[in-house]
Design an enzyme around this catalytic site. Structure first.
Site, short mmCIF file in Angstrom:
data_model
loop_
_atom_site.label_atom_id
_atom_site.label_comp_id
_atom_site.label_asym_id
_atom_site.label_seq_id
_atom_site.Cartn_x
_atom_site.Cartn_y
_atom_site.Cartn_z
CD GLU A 478 33.58 -0.15 11.65
OE1 GLU A 478 34.70 -0.53 11.12
OE2 GLU A 478 32.81 0.42 11.03
CD GLU A 742 34.25 -4.85 6.16
OE1 GLU A 742 35.35 -5.24 6.57
OE2 GLU A 742 33.61 -3.76 6.34
#
Ligand code: RAM
Length: 889
Positions: A478, A742
């Site tokens: 990502e 996260e």
């Protein structure tokens, strides 16, 4: 004294393309109440000739000026001095320099060159460890070189260089500069950054060699998670473009530029990819290939292939380069049952390892895998990296000892698993930390070691994710420049480091990713496969980020450069939502991403619409666009009114009744005054009902402590800070985290790891509470209307702590606060830079008894009493160092 001189927010930048650079300085003084009367800046050419003189400028608060002289010449060094006059008439001066780059794309003559891509190498059948090469169709890196003669050592030599891909370039075998992953990531379809280097000391009389290695990088390697593409987002093979400019003593000049008379060869780097990793086959090394006496017709060398000649997209890089900023020793090295070693660096970070390997036979393979965590069995956990192999491979040559450090990749990791060695000492493996070299500007510490660890984890999240662009995470497939992540973390980032130039560079990408319709993207640089239209809170970063940078750095150009894009964004949202409730064209509407309690989407979106309209109006006002200021100001008022009518009840309840709904309404000042107390009460209830606890996601989390504090509930903000059950900031730290996760529950002992499909252990978004540690806990802040730290607000919130302190290198100079509470005495030290003023809120049970430097405040020099509040005394001070003492139980 002026110090810390900057040009375009960088110290002594080499190769700038800005025609009217901003020259700035900071101020220090040992004397209380010192304030500059004015300044004078002079710019001179290398030969001493004056190019520009600002003349005496009578502005006591100025710490910068825009160059206002005749057009700057390309590739020219300018020296500048700033002279600051004190109110007493005494002057102090300081000197610095900047150097222009090519200034215009048309100044270039070089071509894009590479190894003829139609010539396929004979690639060995993949062996164990070359999985990436076999599976992903990656190609070897490319070497390029050109021998040249210099009649005499030049008096100046500058190298201007870039790549479609990544480059490392050498002059006579010596690596040029220390930039890593250069030229960095931009939307190469729109702009490609180049870097400039002073190589005067490297070019010799006689034969010289300019030699480079180029690899795929973001240009032609794997980027993000778009599985439809096998790498190659922008192009299919890397290319180099470089010009070496030599200036001789007689004034004549030579240019060595990339063109068809260079040579090319495949590199022993069999592949190098940011996500997959790098494989270096030392059997293929040809020592001396980069030296002037290298045989010109050596095996494997061909005439370089000219791939393109378009130079129109070249621009000087504005952000500081990525560098190997520090090293981490291995904390433990543990032999694995099945062979190999597990190395723990004790810290999650972005970078790579440097390994010294001994006793290898030619062809032996050492494989290094990277991961953030260990599984239940104590083995490396890599499931959350998704398709990123994050594996580096060394294939040994014949040397008794080999030092291996990959050059064209980086990983996000704490642990490395090394196989292929019979022994590994901790001293033989080092973690090399890479990040954009934004000068560190802030320090925070307090009496609670848990909170200090949180601050450290937040700071490591920043280091790990400011790698060329602000990324969401450094490890999995990502690593994208997600706009909301950057927006929510920005206030924290600005207190930790000087990120002005870094974000100036990234904002070009944000603007570049805007659609013709005015929609900002969700990620910048723009990337195919990630939905283009900005979601609420994501696209809005295109407005919020320039505004915040303007406030922190006082540089109006952040608004000038972005105002058109800000207006276009607000117009886009308005055009598709004429009833002023943002429910159409919300992109992928991520809402309050990863919030335990979801907030209604239209509430959240409309709040952001109002905020963006209001900030656009203020930005227009700052740059003198009165018509736009009035128009967006009126729009903002209408959206606020609509928000209240549609979503807020008469007692201040906001539709959805979630923490984030109240936080947005309060932080963005959407409510009429009479509804504020009800909203604050309900927010406090929700926090209390949750434990006290938080139920916010990415968009709410950074607001919770500041909003509670601003409305008299700093006690609740402290309670959230201390909480250790999920969701909380301290929970991950109790479970081994060294960076912010996260997800609030990335790992729990009951359930183990969260879904591997999305579970990063190094994501800074939820760490946006870092701002409040400085502003609230330590009390280091600027006043609401202030820009560039001209008007400070010193308002510590002690909570149950016994001390806290913060230091921050502002654009104006050093601001610091430090307080302790001991035996009923509260002591607060404050440092205010020259030209700034501060309002200091001193918490106390006895406002009348407050002293400064041992003297009652009423008599203390440079201190004036501004008022009292509930359990506090407010004082006004100018520059200097102060020590307040007050009674506080
Ligand atoms: C995730 C990213 C990022 C977030 C988006 C919506 O994949 O990690 O943090 O902004 O989704």
């Amino acid at each position: 004294m002026p110090y810390g001189l900057r040009c375009e927010h960088r110290a002594e930048p080499l190769g700038i393309d800005e025609p009217e650079p901003l020259l700035s300085w900071r101020l220090s003084s040992g004397r209380r109440g010192d304030a500059p009367g004015g300044f004078r800046v002079r710019v001179r050419a290398e030969d001493g000739a004056q190019v520009w003189d600002s003349g005496p400028v009578d502005d006591p608060s100025a710490v910068s000026v825009r160059y206002g002289g005749p057009a700057l010449r390309p590739r020219t060094r300018y020296r500048w001095t700033v002279e600051v006059t004190g109110t007493d008439g005494a002057t102090a001066r300081e000197e610095s320099w900047f150097e222009t780059g090519m200034l215009s794309p048309s100044a270039w003559s070089a071509a894009w060159i590479t190894h003829d891509p139609s010539v396929q190498d004979v690639v060995d059948a993949p062996e164990e460890g070359e999985v990436a090469l076999a599976d992903h169709g990656l190609q070897p890196a490319v070497r390029l070189r050109r021998a040249f003669e210099a009649p005499a050592a030049p008096v100046a030599a500058r190298l201007y260089v870039t790549a479609r891909g990544l480059y490392e370039i050498r002059v006579n075998g010596t690596r040029v500069g220390d930039a890593e992953l250069a030229p960095g990531w931009t939307d190469y379809r729109d702009r490609i950054d180049y870097q400039a280097y002073d190589v005067t000391g490297l070019v010799r009389t006689g034969a010289n060699m300019l030699a480079a290695t180029i690899a795929d990088g973001w240009w032609s390697g794997f980027v993000g998670f778009d599985e439809r593409r096998s790498g190659a987002h922008y192009g299919t093979f890397p290319q180099l473009l470089a010009e070496l400019h030599l200036v001789h003593a007689d004034g004549s000049a030579d240019v060595v530029a990339t063109c068809g008379d260079w040579q090319s060869a495949r590199s022993p780097v069999r592949y190098a990819d940011l996500l997959m990793g790098e494989c270096h086959d030392l059997r293929r090394e040809t020592p001396g290939w980069d030296l002037p006496d290298a045989g010109h017709d050596g095996e494997g060398w061909r005439t370089a292939w000219v791939a393109a000649t378009d130079r129109s997209r070249l621009t000087a890089s504005v952000a500081p380069p990525v560098r190997a900023v520090r090293e981490l020793p291995a904390r433990t090295v543990t032999p694995l049952a099945g062979g190999g070693f597990l190395v723990d660096f004790g810290q999650n970070f972005a970078g790579r390892v440097r390994l010294t390997a001994r006793g290898l036979a030619p062809g032996d393979r050492v494989v290094i895998r990277h991961g953030e965590a260990l599984d239940e069995a104590g083995a490396l956990y890599t499931a959350n990296l998704r398709t990123a192999d994050a594996t580096d491979v060394l294939i040994a040559g014949g040397d008794a000892e080999t030092v291996f450090e990959p050059r064209f990749t980086y990983h996000g990791f704490r642990y490395a698993e090394v196989t292929g060695l019979s022994a590994l000492d901790a001293g033989d493996i080092t973690g090399v930390v890479l990040h954009s070299d934004t000068p560190w500007a802030g320090e925070f510490t307090c009496s609670d070691p848990d909170v200090d660890r949180l601050h450290e984890a937040i700071s490591w999240g920043q280091r790990s994710n400011f790698v060329g662009v602000p990324t969401d995470c450094p490890q999995r497939d990502e690593r994208l420049g997600w706009l909301a992540d950057a927006q929510v973390f920005l206030p924290t980032a600005c207190l930790n480091a000087d990120v002005a130039a870094f974000f100036d560079g990234w904002l070009r990408e944000v603007r570049g990713a805007q659609s013709p319709d005015g929609a900002f993207g969700n990620v910048a640089p723009r990337l195919a496969g990630v939905s283009d239209e900005g979601a609420p809170g994501w696209g809005d970063a295109g407005v919020l980020v320039p505004w915040h940078l303007y406030r922190v750095y006082g540089d109006e150009r952040f608004l000038e450069r972005n105002l058109d894009a800000m207006c276009a964004w607000v117009d886009h949202v308005h055009r598709h939502n004429p009833d002023l409730v943002w429910s159409n064209r919300t992109g992928p509407h991520f809402a309050d991403w990863l919030a335990p309690t979801p907030t209604p989407r239209d509430v959240l979106a409309t709040a952001y619409f109002a905020r963006s309209a209001a900030l656009t109006a203020r930005a227009a006002e700052v740059v003198g666009s009165e018509e736009a200021a009035a128009r967006y100001g009126a729009l903002a008022a209408h959206v606020r009114k609509t928000f209240t009518e549609r979503f807020v009840s008469a007692d201040g309840r906001v539709h959805g009744d979630t923490q984030t709904a109240y936080l947005l309404a309060l932080a963005f000042e959407l409510l009429p005054d009479d509804l504020v107390p009800g909203a604050v009460r309900r927010l406090a209830e929700l926090v209390e009902e949750a434990g006290p606890g938080l139920t916010t996601g990415f968009l709410g989390v950074g607001l919770i402590a500041p909003v509670l504090d601003a409305h008299g509930r700093a006690d609740l903000a402290h309670a959230l800070l201390r909480r250790t059950d999920p969701p909380s900031w301290l929970y991950p730290l109790r479970h081994g985290a060294t960076t912010v996760w996260e997800r609030w529950d990335g790992y729990t002992p009951e359930r183990g790891f969260q879904a591997a499909a999305m579970n990063s252990f190094n994501h800074y978004a939820l760490g946006s509470v870092g701002e409040w540690l400085y502003r609230g806990v330590a009390g280091l802040d600027q006043a609401p209307g202030s820009t560039g730290y001209r008007e400070l607000l010193i308002r510590p919130r002690p909570g149950a702590l016994s001390g806290a302190s913060a230091r921050y290198e502002s654009v104006r100079g050093l601001v610091s606060t430090g307080w302790t509470r001991r035996d009923g005495v509260f002591e607060l030290r404050v440092a205010v830079p020259p030209g700034a003023t501060a309002t200091v809120h001193i918490p106390t049970d006895d406002p009348a008894g407050v002293r400064e430097g041992g003297t009652p405040v009423a008599d203390a020099p440079g201190v004036s009493v501004a008022g009292t509040g509930p359990r506090e005394l407010r004082c006004r001070i100018g520059s200097g160092d102060y020590r307040f003492t007050a009674a506080l139980q």
